[in-house]
Design a protein around this motif. Sequence first.
Motif, PDB file in Angstrom:
ATOM      1  N   THR A  10      15.250  60.288  65.188  1.00  0.00           N
ATOM      2  CA  THR A  10      15.446  59.080  65.187  1.00  0.00           C
ATOM      3  C   THR A  10      17.148  58.480  65.901  1.00  0.00           C
ATOM      4  O   THR A  10      16.786  57.995  67.117  1.00  0.00           O
ATOM      5  CB  THR A  10      16.034  58.534  63.810  1.00  0.00           C
ATOM      6  N   ARG A  11      17.776  59.489  65.938  1.00  0.00           N
ATOM      7  CA  ARG A  11      19.118  59.131  67.153  1.00  0.00           C
ATOM      8  C   ARG A  11      18.329  59.690  68.503  1.00  0.00           C
ATOM      9  O   ARG A  11      18.876  58.257  69.320  1.00  0.00           O
ATOM     10  CB  ARG A  11      19.828  60.331  66.699  1.00  0.00           C
ATOM     11  N   THR A  12      18.014  60.367  69.110  1.00  0.00           N
ATOM     12  CA  THR A  12      17.460  60.727  69.499  1.00  0.00           C
ATOM     13  C   THR A  12      16.486  59.549  70.491  1.00  0.00           C
ATOM     14  O   THR A  12      16.524  59.046  71.448  1.00  0.00           O
ATOM     15  CB  THR A  12      16.616  62.281  70.106  1.00  0.00           C
ATOM     16  N   TYR A  13      15.548  59.035  69.782  1.00  0.00           N
ATOM     17  CA  TYR A  13      14.870  57.810  70.078  1.00  0.00           C
ATOM     18  C   TYR A  13      15.102  56.373  70.614  1.00  0.00           C
ATOM     19  O   TYR A  13      14.776  55.590  71.558  1.00  0.00           O
ATOM     20  CB  TYR A  13      13.804  57.069  68.921  1.00  0.00           C
ATOM     21  N   SER A  14      16.468  56.737  69.199  1.00  0.00           N
ATOM     22  CA  SER A  14      17.518  54.942  69.651  1.00  0.00           C
ATOM     23  C   SER A  14      17.950  55.012  71.011  1.00  0.00           C
ATOM     24  O   SER A  14      18.106  54.345  71.265  1.00  0.00           O
ATOM     25  CB  SER A  14      17.868  54.975  68.227  1.00  0.00           C
ATOM     26  N   VAL A  15      18.688  56.300  71.026  1.00  0.00           N
ATOM     27  CA  VAL A  15      19.319  55.944  72.773  1.00  0.00           C
ATOM     28  C   VAL A  15      18.386  56.000  73.705  1.00  0.00           C
ATOM     29  O   VAL A  15      18.980  55.418  74.195  1.00  0.00           O
ATOM     30  CB  VAL A  15      20.852  57.923  72.375  1.00  0.00           C
ATOM     31  N   LEU A  16      16.736  57.182  73.344  1.00  0.00           N
ATOM     32  CA  LEU A  16      16.314  57.349  75.182  1.00  0.00           C
ATOM     33  C   LEU A  16      16.013  54.931  74.994  1.00  0.00           C
ATOM     34  O   LEU A  16      15.547  54.733  75.913  1.00  0.00           O
ATOM     35  CB  LEU A  16      14.862  57.745  74.657  1.00  0.00           C
ATOM     36  N   LEU A  17      15.589  54.269  73.465  1.00  0.00           N
ATOM     37  CA  LEU A  17      14.874  52.838  73.634  1.00  0.00           C
ATOM     38  C   LEU A  17      16.545  52.034  74.294  1.00  0.00           C
ATOM     39  O   LEU A  17      16.048  51.280  75.241  1.00  0.00           O
ATOM     40  CB  LEU A  17      14.693  52.158  72.126  1.00  0.00           C
ATOM     41  N   GLY A  18      17.673  52.404  74.078  1.00  0.00           N
ATOM     42  CA  GLY A  18      18.463  51.158  74.710  1.00  0.00           C
ATOM     43  C   GLY A  18      18.622  52.283  76.376  1.00  0.00           C
ATOM     44  O   GLY A  18      19.405  50.700  77.113  1.00  0.00           O
ATOM     45  N   VAL A  19      19.159  53.204  76.371  1.00  0.00           N
ATOM     46  CA  VAL A  19      18.309  53.951  77.804  1.00  0.00           C
ATOM     47  C   VAL A  19      17.584  52.769  79.037  1.00  0.00           C
ATOM     48  O   VAL A  19      17.830  52.165  79.401  1.00  0.00           O
ATOM     49  CB  VAL A  19      17.924  55.174  77.967  1.00  0.00           C
ATOM     50  N   ILE A  20      16.330  52.605  77.886  1.00  0.00           N
ATOM     51  CA  ILE A  20      15.267  51.911  78.918  1.00  0.00           C
ATOM     52  C   ILE A  20      15.503  50.766  78.641  1.00  0.00           C
ATOM     53  O   ILE A  20      15.019  49.685  79.394  1.00  0.00           O
ATOM     54  CB  ILE A  20      13.776  52.209  78.022  1.00  0.00           C
ATOM     55  N   GLY A  21      16.212  49.821  77.693  1.00  0.00           N
ATOM     56  CA  GLY A  21      16.493  48.355  77.395  1.00  0.00           C
ATOM     57  C   GLY A  21      17.831  48.265  78.482  1.00  0.00           C
ATOM     58  O   GLY A  21      17.635  47.697  78.945  1.00  0.00           O
ATOM     59  N   LEU A  22      18.361  49.034  78.854  1.00  0.00           N
ATOM     60  CA  LEU A  22      19.457  49.286  79.975  1.00  0.00           C
ATOM     61  C   LEU A  22      18.878  49.254  81.345  1.00  0.00           C
ATOM     62  O   LEU A  22      19.900  47.872  82.017  1.00  0.00           O
ATOM     63  CB  LEU A  22      21.044  49.380  79.567  1.00  0.00           C
ATOM     64  N   ALA A  23      18.241  50.383  81.262  1.00  0.00           N
ATOM     65  CA  ALA A  23      17.491  49.975  83.265  1.00  0.00           C
ATOM     66  C   ALA A  23      16.779  48.851  83.822  1.00  0.00           C
ATOM     67  O   ALA A  23      17.073  48.008  84.760  1.00  0.00           O
ATOM     68  CB  ALA A  23      16.895  51.302  82.882  1.00  0.00           C
ATOM     69  N   LEU A  24      16.014  48.349  82.198  1.00  0.00           N
ATOM     70  CA  LEU A  24      14.864  47.333  82.129  1.00  0.00           C
ATOM     71  C   LEU A  24      16.388  46.440  82.610  1.00  0.00           C
ATOM     72  O   LEU A  24      15.939  45.349  83.870  1.00  0.00           O
ATOM     73  CB  LEU A  24      14.695  46.710  80.873  1.00  0.00           C
ATOM     74  N   VAL A  25      17.798  45.048  81.787  1.00  0.00           N
ATOM     75  CA  VAL A  25      18.755  44.341  82.405  1.00  0.00           C
ATOM     76  C   VAL A  25      18.977  45.037  83.819  1.00  0.00           C
ATOM     77  O   VAL A  25      19.204  44.083  84.483  1.00  0.00           O
ATOM     78  CB  VAL A  25      19.816  44.880  81.248  1.00  0.00           C
ATOM     79  N   VAL A  26      19.368  45.679  84.363  1.00  0.00           N
ATOM     80  CA  VAL A  26      20.143  46.077  85.317  1.00  0.00           C
ATOM     81  C   VAL A  26      18.639  45.779  86.652  1.00  0.00           C
ATOM     82  O   VAL A  26      19.185  45.186  87.241  1.00  0.00           O
ATOM     83  CB  VAL A  26      20.672  47.529  85.394  1.00  0.00           C
ATOM     84  N   ILE A  27      17.965  45.919  86.514  1.00  0.00           N
ATOM     85  CA  ILE A  27      16.744  45.863  86.854  1.00  0.00           C
ATOM     86  C   ILE A  27      16.631  43.862  86.994  1.00  0.00           C
ATOM     87  O   ILE A  27      16.580  43.574  88.592  1.00  0.00           O
ATOM     88  CB  ILE A  27      15.322  46.593  87.033  1.00  0.00           C
ATOM     89  N   GLY A  28      16.410  43.600  86.871  1.00  0.00           N
ATOM     90  CA  GLY A  28      16.079  42.149  86.440  1.00  0.00           C
ATOM     91  C   GLY A  28      16.991  41.361  87.428  1.00  0.00           C
ATOM     92  O   GLY A  28      17.227  40.920  87.342  1.00  0.00           O
ATOM     93  N   VAL A  29      18.879  41.965  86.476  1.00  0.00           N
ATOM     94  CA  VAL A  29      19.822  40.759  86.741  1.00  0.00           C
ATOM     95  C   VAL A  29      19.926  41.523  88.706  1.00  0.00           C
ATOM     96  O   VAL A  29      20.319  40.564  88.778  1.00  0.00           O
ATOM     97  CB  VAL A  29      21.643  41.524  86.381  1.00  0.00           C
ATOM     98  N   ARG A  30      19.689  42.773  89.173  1.00  0.00           N
ATOM     99  CA  ARG A  30      19.983  43.478  90.484  1.00  0.00           C
ATOM    100  C   ARG A  30      19.029  42.242  91.266  1.00  0.00           C
ATOM    101  O   ARG A  30      18.700  41.657  92.133  1.00  0.00           O
ATOM    102  CB  ARG A  30      19.388  44.428  90.664  1.00  0.00           C
ATOM    103  N   SER A  31      17.299  42.181  90.552  1.00  0.00           N
ATOM    104  CA  SER A  31      16.302  41.495  91.352  1.00  0.00           C
ATOM    105  C   SER A  31      16.980  40.133  91.502  1.00  0.00           C
ATOM    106  O   SER A  31      16.159  40.044  92.565  1.00  0.00           O
ATOM    107  CB  SER A  31      15.250  41.739  90.601  1.00  0.00           C
ATOM    108  N   SER A  32      17.080  39.206  90.768  1.00  0.00           N
ATOM    109  CA  SER A  32      17.819  37.916  90.846  1.00  0.00           C
ATOM    110  C   SER A  32      19.169  37.627  91.262  1.00  0.00           C
ATOM    111  O   SER A  32      18.953  36.210  91.528  1.00  0.00           O
ATOM    112  CB  SER A  32      17.748  37.627  89.439  1.00  0.00           C
ATOM    113  N   TRP A  33      20.101  38.647  91.127  1.00  0.00           N
ATOM    114  CA  TRP A  33      21.154  38.483  92.026  1.00  0.00           C
ATOM    115  C   TRP A  33      20.927  37.839  93.384  1.00  0.00           C
ATOM    116  O   TRP A  33      20.860  38.987  94.532  1.00  0.00           O
ATOM    117  CB  TRP A  33      21.945  39.285  91.340  1.00  0.00           C
TER     118      TRP A  33
END
Length: 142
Positions: free
Chosen positions: A5-28
Amino acid sequence: MDNFTRTYSVLLGVIGLALVVIGVRSSWQPGVDDMNAVLEADPVVSNYPYQFRVVSFSDGVATMLTPRSFDIPAYRFLQVIYPNLNGLREDDPKMIAAQKALVDAQKRSMDLIEALPEVDSVHWVLDVRWLADHGIANPTPF
């Protein structure tokens, strides 16, 4: 919390953060904001009922939105921004004056952007969203 559960939660968090960074970078695009500020500062362009906008800038080419196209007659757009033109013929003097004002505002916005040292040219794209939001059907571009 178990190890899976911990590994799964961390992985989801990393994927979510990566998507946010990609979205901000592409729209900036700070250059685009500066170009739009130039348009907003001009009284001719900023006082026109349709706001011409730069939506992207790459390799010296500024891409701007326009409500005009060969597929959609200008009078259909003009009847939306100037309701008093509804029912007038295309050759009515009021309609002709409105078309001239549209051409003048669009040309002025292009001239302002092309005058910037970093801009080599302007590319126009049809503002499909604005037209659809105002009930003007748009043929699907090829």
